[in-house]
Enzyme design. Structure first.
Site, PDB file in Angstrom:
ATOM      1  N   CYS A 266      -4.303 -73.148  46.785  1.00  0.00           N
ATOM      2  CA  CYS A 266      -4.893 -72.418  47.290  1.00  0.00           C
ATOM      3  C   CYS A 266      -6.358 -72.438  47.019  1.00  0.00           C
ATOM      4  CB  CYS A 266      -4.281 -70.962  47.291  1.00  0.00           C
ATOM      5  SG  CYS A 266      -4.392 -70.183  45.637  1.00  0.00           S
ATOM      6  N   ARG A 294      -7.841 -70.796  56.639  1.00  0.00           N
ATOM      7  CA  ARG A 294      -7.943 -69.187  56.360  1.00  0.00           C
ATOM      8  C   ARG A 294      -8.574 -68.542  57.420  1.00  0.00           C
ATOM      9  NH1 ARG A 294      -7.573 -67.560  51.059  1.00  0.00           N
ATOM     10  NH2 ARG A 294      -8.332 -65.554  51.702  1.00  0.00           N
TER      11      ARG A 294
END
Length: 308
Positions: A266, A294
């Site tokens: 991430c 995202r």
């Protein structure tokens, strides 16, 4: 109120609809420049506040850009400017903010903060990260994985390292949408028991084991996260490093996964700690596709909150 707080709050059909919208939005932007708005702007006339109790690069950039592309107004507030629960209750702050803006994303230190805020708010509240979960990140992860490998329900995912907030949201993703998740972690750093109990109640294929090699064996995707936080005291950093060193994702560990396995993180990554340069920059890695997604996943999440 249609908040987006945790993946377990949604049905499979609802999460699949969000992923489909994320894919549609991403495809529609293929001919547009980065700063150009979307051709349809469903958030035009709406104002979204971004509240950061902890600093962030990807969360701020991706939400601000996504909201602007959708035609909305956006402004960001740091924890120093808005101290939730100090001098005014969180519930009262939520009621006040609800009079000013149309929605709010909160990156909170405590999960209880965002739950209390959402319970009092009369506007949609999005969980941008808490100490317990990180649902926006995992929706982008699932979008990335499915772009490359097909539907999650048919895939084997391996998590290696600390059973942290991102791991918790992965447990929820598997519990709602299907698939298999093997978590290789030290006994001292397992996922929270309430997440594992929930997964068991859903009859989800989630297993926890001490061996990273066993967790990764045959996996379609290997995921890890940073071992350390900038907020950890030095003694905690030393303890965690010692516990997690055997869980580094390196070429030898990736060789245990499927031949065409993906590697995800991430970010930010501490190179050559939780993952080696050879994996992070190698052919298995999709970390920057994941970071880009995202924007698209969060646009779809926001739109789901405002959908009638």
């Amino acid at each position: 109120m249609p908040h987006f707080l945790d993946l377990k709050d949604f049905s499979k059909a609802q999460l699949r609809a969000i992923l489909a919208e994320a894919a549609r939005r991403k495809a529609a932007r293929a001919t547009l420049s980065k700063g150009e708005p979307d051709k349809d702007q469903p958030l035009k006339g709406k104002a979204i506040a971004l509240v950061f109790e902890r600093p962030s690069t990807r969360t701020r950039f991706s939400f601000e850009m996504g909201i602007r592309q959708l035609g909305g107004e956006v402004f960001s507030i740091s924890g120093a400017e808005m101290q939730l629960g100090r001098g005014e209750t969180i519930a009262d702050t939520a009621r006040v903010v609800s009079r000013y803006v149309d929605g709010v994303m909160i990156r909170a230190k405590s999960h209880d903060t965002i739950l209390e805020f959402a319970s009092a708010a009369s506007i949609p509240v999005v969980n941008g990260l808490t100490n317990l979960t990180h649902p926006c990140q995992v929706m982008a992860d699932v979008q990335t994985l499915e772009e490359k490998k097909g539907e999650l329900s048919k895939l084997r995912v391996a998590w290696v390292g600390d059973g942290n907030n991102v791991c918790a949201s992965w447990i929820e993703a598997i519990g709602v949408m299907g698939g298999s998740l093997k978590i290789g972690c030290p006994a001292e750093l397992p996922p929270k028991p309430e997440f594992l109990a929930w997964a068991k109640a859903q009859k989800a294929d989630v297993q926890v084991m001490a061996s990273p090699q066993e967790a990764v064996a045959g996996a379609d995707c290997v995921i890890t996260d940073a071992w350390l936080s900038m907020h950890d005291p030095d003694e905690e950093k030393a303890r965690r490093h010692a516990l997690l060193s055997p869980y580094q994702v390196n070429d030898a560990l990736m060789a245990k996964a499927a031949k065409d396995a993906l590697f995800m993180h991430c970010l930010p990554a501490h190179r050559n700690e939780e993952v080696t340069d050879s994996v992070f920059d190698g052919p298995h890695s999709v970390v920057f596709d994941e970071a880009e997604n995202r924007v698209h996943a969060q646009k779809a999440i926001l739109l789901s909150c405002f959908a009638k």
